[in-house]
Design a protein around this motif. Structure first.
Motif, mmCIF file in Angstrom:
data_model
loop_
_atom_site.group_PDB
_atom_site.id
_atom_site.type_symbol
_atom_site.label_atom_id
_atom_site.label_comp_id
_atom_site.label_asym_id
_atom_site.label_seq_id
_atom_site.Cartn_x
_atom_site.Cartn_y
_atom_site.Cartn_z
ATOM 1 N N ARG A 114 5.248 15.562 -51.644
ATOM 2 C CA ARG A 114 5.982 15.238 -52.863
ATOM 3 C C ARG A 114 6.964 16.350 -53.196
ATOM 4 O O ARG A 114 6.760 17.501 -52.817
ATOM 5 C CB ARG A 114 5.027 15.032 -54.050
ATOM 6 N N ILE A 115 8.001 15.990 -53.933
ATOM 7 C CA ILE A 115 9.024 16.974 -54.274
ATOM 8 C C ILE A 115 8.450 18.053 -55.181
ATOM 9 O O ILE A 115 8.896 19.208 -55.139
ATOM 10 C CB ILE A 115 10.235 16.267 -54.940
ATOM 11 N N GLU A 116 7.427 17.718 -55.990
ATOM 12 C CA GLU A 116 6.799 18.724 -56.849
ATOM 13 C C GLU A 116 6.107 19.794 -56.007
ATOM 14 O O GLU A 116 6.184 20.993 -56.324
ATOM 15 C CB GLU A 116 5.785 18.073 -57.790
ATOM 16 N N GLU A 117 5.452 19.387 -54.929
ATOM 17 C CA GLU A 117 4.818 20.350 -54.033
ATOM 18 C C GLU A 117 5.864 21.230 -53.373
ATOM 19 O O GLU A 117 5.675 22.441 -53.219
ATOM 20 C CB GLU A 117 3.994 19.618 -52.977
ATOM 21 N N VAL A 147 6.281 25.378 -53.485
ATOM 22 C CA VAL A 147 6.252 26.202 -52.273
ATOM 23 C C VAL A 147 7.506 27.073 -52.177
ATOM 24 O O VAL A 147 7.438 28.241 -51.770
ATOM 25 C CB VAL A 147 6.105 25.310 -51.030
ATOM 26 N N VAL A 148 8.652 26.527 -52.559
ATOM 27 C CA VAL A 148 9.932 27.241 -52.396
ATOM 28 C C VAL A 148 9.917 28.581 -53.115
ATOM 29 O O VAL A 148 10.490 29.571 -52.630
ATOM 30 C CB VAL A 148 11.091 26.358 -52.906
ATOM 31 N N HIS A 201 13.815 18.429 -47.472
ATOM 32 C CA HIS A 201 14.462 17.415 -48.305
ATOM 33 C C HIS A 201 14.655 16.115 -47.522
ATOM 34 O O HIS A 201 14.455 15.019 -48.059
ATOM 35 C CB HIS A 201 15.815 17.928 -48.800
ATOM 36 N N LEU A 202 15.044 16.225 -46.271
ATOM 37 C CA LEU A 202 15.223 15.025 -45.456
ATOM 38 C C LEU A 202 13.890 14.324 -45.199
ATOM 39 O O LEU A 202 13.811 13.096 -45.218
ATOM 40 C CB LEU A 202 15.892 15.386 -44.124
#
Length: 643
Positions: free
Chosen positions: A246-249, A253-254, A271-272
């Motif tokens: 998921r984008i939240e994960e 991490v970033v 992102h891809l």
């Protein structure tokens, strides 16, 4: 994004170093990726004069360098065994079974944490006195990695035939437990008072053990530690990507990553993998392409970005350009074959299948491409055969599992289709196609509650894909939940409108008549005829390219914003939208409106709509009956006007 000559020279040196380090540890795919990236950097006129090619690396840690020099003969022997795929022999050079068993036997007796201390002395014995072999980290990584590969090889040997009666997909790698215990003991021996491992060089953290054991939290922790110490190991970044669903994960991490060009590429790739698209991502990609203009990896990302945006024409051109630059590269050609299959480009897909077969017919990608070709020919049994062959070569081939599920749906084998999709989801939970396929299959079985759950999973992964929300809405409609179905289909309309509105020259904002018709029908069942009429009018308006038609209401505030922006666009753009023309959906909507007008006494409107239906050639007999009835009423009113 641009780098000066000094920065480019440093980047080139780091990539050369990464290639050697990955090759020394038999991480061939990571070495290949770094080598391709290195050779995509344009040569500068002054670069040859200052070039210092890397052939042999001297470890910066003097203790490690001394150990590597001492064991060089054994290391070369072990690496030659690994290259010949004799993994057990490779591991036994540094970790014979007798030594490994003796060390690991005491692991279960360890009750507390490691005692304080640090240094090489700590690496030789644990709290129970079991001796650890004193070997370099490079040799230790090679031995443990060989153990993992040996377990994977035996796992494949023990696995039954793909989709056979005994193939349950739960065979495990039996070497993971011993490798994880050894690594735990090694790190305990190198722990300092601050809870850190100052002597580790980052490769042992990339053990993949926790990831293969599905302990994702621990795996991510060690991968992040690894990329801080050995950032040029692309394999570690790929493992991290596979753990993010998921984008939240991803956002979490970033914040923990080092800031370097590898982190930048990881963010692009992640992102891809999460099907994120947008101008910001395209700008990041173009910035990297300025540094690596011929990078096969970045060119593939460019093609996949267009593919995920449903710009199939651009995606096909990008893959065609990539194939022209790297005609013998098979990586990601399975995605190219998917695009050609969707676009029904049979000659190009035939050429691609022939090319892959001539290069290496026993690569999973080649088998998927050939399977897609047979699928396009509607030879579904033959397609399944090639997808099975791809899975025999690589059980983790995601494309093959998903595509085989599609073929089983075509063959009406719902049980096999469900199993194929489930295997795809087990490999990659981000594969929305597999979730969507599960929903479709359960819908065929009329198990709508199951289908709805899977459709919602797919829609969660692709929230701006109107196809996902159409499936959710249609499923809710079949379950009799019209009110919820309307909400889902309005979400599909918003997604469709947003996607078309951002298409630029390739397409003008357009709504799907089928969705509008479904919403109208659900409003009719709810007894809200005025709402139904509004959507029927909008459906008919799509023939001429009218984005909203009618009064343009009932789409909510978000649609109103898009409508306003569409109305403010240039006249030239408005005229460029030719609409859908007459479709089955618009004809049904016109028929409904004609009947509604008759019921409301609007006979002239009914007459006009019925006449248009006759011109469309749809439901002509019923339309003629409406014309006669409307004319009769109009004649009656004309002859006997109300007094």
């Amino acid at each position: 994004m641009s780098l000066n000559e000094t920065e480019i020279a440093e980047l080139r040196a780091e990539l050369q170093k990464a290639i050697v380090q990955c090759s020394e540890r038999c991480l061939y795919q990571a070495a290949k990726w770094a080598a391709e990236l290195l050779n995509s950097i344009p040569e500068l006129p002054s670069s040859n004069a200052n070039a210092t090619p890397v052939v042999v690396l001297i470890n910066a840690d003097p203790d490690e360098a001394a150990l590597e020099a001492q064991e060089i003969s054994k290391y070369l022997l072990a690496k030659s065994f690994f290259d010949c795929r004799e993994y057990d022999r490779c591991a036994a050079v540094f970790l014979p079974d007798s030594v490994l068993t003796g060390i690991l036997a005491t692991n279960d007796l360890t009750s507390g944490g490691p005692s304080s201390g640090k240094g090489k002395a700590k690496a030789t014995a644990d709290s129970n006195g079991a001796a650890l072999p004193i070997i370099s980290q490079k040799s230790l990584f090679l031995a443990l990695y060989a153990k993992i590969m040996s377990g994977e090889k035996k796992k494949d040997e023990d696995t039954e035939m793909v989709m056979g009666p005994q193939d349950n997909g739960v065979i495990i790698n039996k070497q993971l437990l011993s490798v994880s215990r050894f690594l735990e003991k090694w790190f305990q021996g190198h722990l300092n008072e601050e809870g850190e491992y100052p002597e580790s060089q980052g490769w042992l953290e990339y053990g993949m053990v926790f990831a293969k054991q599905k302990n994702e939290t621990q795996a991510m922790k060690w991968f992040i530690e690894s990329v801080h110490r050995a950032p040029m190991n692309w394999g570690c970044w790929l493992e991290m990507t596979s753990l993010i669903s998921r984008i939240e994960e991803f956002n979490e991490v970033v914040t923990q990553l080092p800031q370097n060009i590898m982190s930048f590429m990881f963010q692009l790739h992640a992102h891809l993998e999460l099907y994120q698209t947008g101008e910001g991502l395209q700008a990041s990609l173009q910035g990297l392409l300025e540094i690596f203009p011929t990078s096969s990896f970045l060119l593939t990302c460019n093609a996949l970005l267009a593919y995920h945006s449903k710009d199939f024409v651009n995606a096909e051109q990008c893959f065609s350009h990539l194939l022209a630059l790297h005609p013998h590269r098979l990586d990601a050609l399975d995605h190219y074959s998917n695009i050609l299959h969707v676009m029904a480009y049979r000659p190009k897909l035939a050429f691609l299948a022939h090319l892959c077969s001539s290069i290496d017919k026993f690569r999973p990608e080649s088998c998927v491409v050939i399977g897609n070709y047979y699928s396009l020919l509607s030879m579904h049994e033959k397609a399944v055969q090639y997808f099975r062959r791809a899975l025999t070569l690589d059980r983790s081939c995601l494309s093959a599992w998903t595509l085989m599920g599609h073929e089983y749906v075509e063959l009406k084998n719902t049980h096999a289709a469900i199993e194929s999709y489930r295997r795809a989801v087990d490999i990659n939970r981000k594969d929305y196609r597999a979730w969507y396929g599960l929903g479709q299959t359960y819908e065929v079985l009329e198990m709508h509650s199951y289908a709805l759950w899977y459709y919602k999973k797919a829609a969660g992964l692709r929230p701006w894909d109107n196809k996902m929300w159409m499936a959710v809405g249609s499923c809710l409609q079949k379950m009799g939940r019209d009110r919820d179905g309307i909400k889902a289909l309005k979400r599909a309309l918003l997604a469709d409108y947003n996607s078309a509105g951002s298409a630029g020259e390739s397409g003008q904002p357009q709504l799907d008549p089928e969705i509008l018709l479904q919403i109208a029908n659900m409003y009719e069942r709810l007894g809200e005829d005025e709402e139904a009429k509004g959507y029927m009018e909008m459906c008919v308006a799509q023939e001429d390219g009218g984005a909203l038609g009618g009064d343009g209401t009932n789409l909510g505030e978000s649609m109103a914003v898009h409508s306003q922006s569409a109305d403010d666009s240039d006249d030239e753009d408005q005229g460029a939208n030719e609409g859908t023309g007459v479709t089955a959906a618009t004809s049904k909507a016109r028929m409904w409106l004609a009947k509604f007008a008759m019921r409301e006494g609007e006979h002239q409107t009914a007459y006009r709509l019925a006449t248009e239906l006759c011109q469309d050639g749809v439901e002509v007999e019923e339309a003629k009956a409406l014309i006669r009835e409307a004319r009769s009423h109009m004649d009656e009113v004309k002859t006997w006007p109300p007094g």
